[in-house]
Design a protein around this motif. Structure first.
Motif, short mmCIF file in Angstrom:
data_model
loop_
_atom_site.label_atom_id
_atom_site.label_comp_id
_atom_site.label_asym_id
_atom_site.label_seq_id
_atom_site.Cartn_x
_atom_site.Cartn_y
_atom_site.Cartn_z
N ARG A 118 7.32 -10.29 2.39
CA ARG A 118 7.75 -10.75 3.68
C ARG A 118 8.41 -9.92 4.49
O ARG A 118 9.46 -9.51 4.13
CB ARG A 118 8.44 -12.38 3.45
N ALA A 144 2.31 -5.49 3.18
CA ALA A 144 2.31 -7.06 3.34
C ALA A 144 1.20 -7.82 3.41
O ALA A 144 0.72 -8.97 3.00
CB ALA A 144 3.47 -7.42 4.47
N ALA A 145 0.47 -7.32 4.49
CA ALA A 145 -0.94 -7.86 4.62
C ALA A 145 -2.10 -7.94 3.55
O ALA A 145 -2.67 -9.04 3.29
CB ALA A 145 -1.64 -7.38 6.03
N CYS A 202 -1.43 -7.58 0.10
CA CYS A 202 -0.86 -8.15 -0.98
C CYS A 202 -1.35 -9.30 -1.54
O CYS A 202 -1.42 -10.23 -0.74
CB CYS A 202 0.81 -8.42 -0.87
N PRO A 203 -2.29 -9.21 -2.72
CA PRO A 203 -2.91 -10.29 -3.15
C PRO A 203 -2.12 -11.71 -3.48
O PRO A 203 -2.79 -12.62 -3.55
CB PRO A 203 -3.65 -9.94 -4.33
N ASP A 211 9.14 -11.60 -3.05
CA ASP A 211 9.32 -12.51 -4.07
C ASP A 211 8.63 -11.86 -5.42
O ASP A 211 7.67 -12.43 -5.73
CB ASP A 211 8.57 -13.70 -3.48
N ARG A 243 6.22 -14.03 -7.79
CA ARG A 243 4.96 -13.95 -7.12
C ARG A 243 4.29 -12.69 -7.42
O ARG A 243 2.88 -12.80 -7.55
CB ARG A 243 5.03 -14.49 -5.90
N CYS A 244 4.54 -11.62 -7.69
CA CYS A 244 3.95 -10.25 -7.83
C CYS A 244 3.00 -10.48 -8.96
O CYS A 244 3.43 -10.91 -10.01
CB CYS A 244 5.21 -9.15 -8.04
N ALA A 292 0.84 -12.39 -1.85
CA ALA A 292 1.70 -12.51 -0.53
C ALA A 292 3.25 -12.84 -1.14
O ALA A 292 3.88 -13.50 -0.59
CB ALA A 292 1.36 -13.93 -0.07
N ALA A 293 3.49 -11.66 -1.82
CA ALA A 293 4.79 -11.48 -2.26
C ALA A 293 5.56 -10.92 -1.43
O ALA A 293 6.94 -10.74 -1.48
CB ALA A 293 5.16 -10.91 -3.65
N ARG A 353 3.74 -3.08 7.09
CA ARG A 353 3.02 -4.09 7.54
C ARG A 353 1.54 -4.36 6.82
O ARG A 353 0.99 -5.44 6.43
CB ARG A 353 2.77 -4.05 9.10
N CYS A 392 0.82 -2.59 -2.69
CA CYS A 392 1.79 -1.83 -1.92
C CYS A 392 2.26 -0.54 -1.94
O CYS A 392 2.52 0.36 -1.13
CB CYS A 392 3.08 -3.02 -1.84
#
Length: 65
Positions: free
Chosen positions: A61, A52-53, A55-56, A6, A9-10, A58-59, A49, A16
């Protein structure tokens, strides 16, 4: 595994990229992440994984295929 990203949202934190540099990169102009490998191989699944976990924004998925 497929990565859904997303971009709006980044927040350009780069977490990452630090965790999975073969899968993610950042644009030079604004630091927003880009996905280099939307379907990473099994050898990258653990690091993707983790990316994703942590990512501040939550961008990131992950979709299991």
């Amino acid at each position: 595994m497929r990565i859904e990203f997303d971009e709006p949202r980044c927040v350009a934190a780069g977490q990452c990229v630090m965790v999975a540099p073969d899968v993610f990169d950042q644009r030079d102009e604004d630091g927003v992440a880009i996905v280099l490998e939307p379907h990473p191989g099994p050898e990258h699944h653990d690091e993707v994984r983790e990316a994703a976990a942590i990512c501040p924004a939550a961008a990131i998925r992950l979709v299991q295929e």
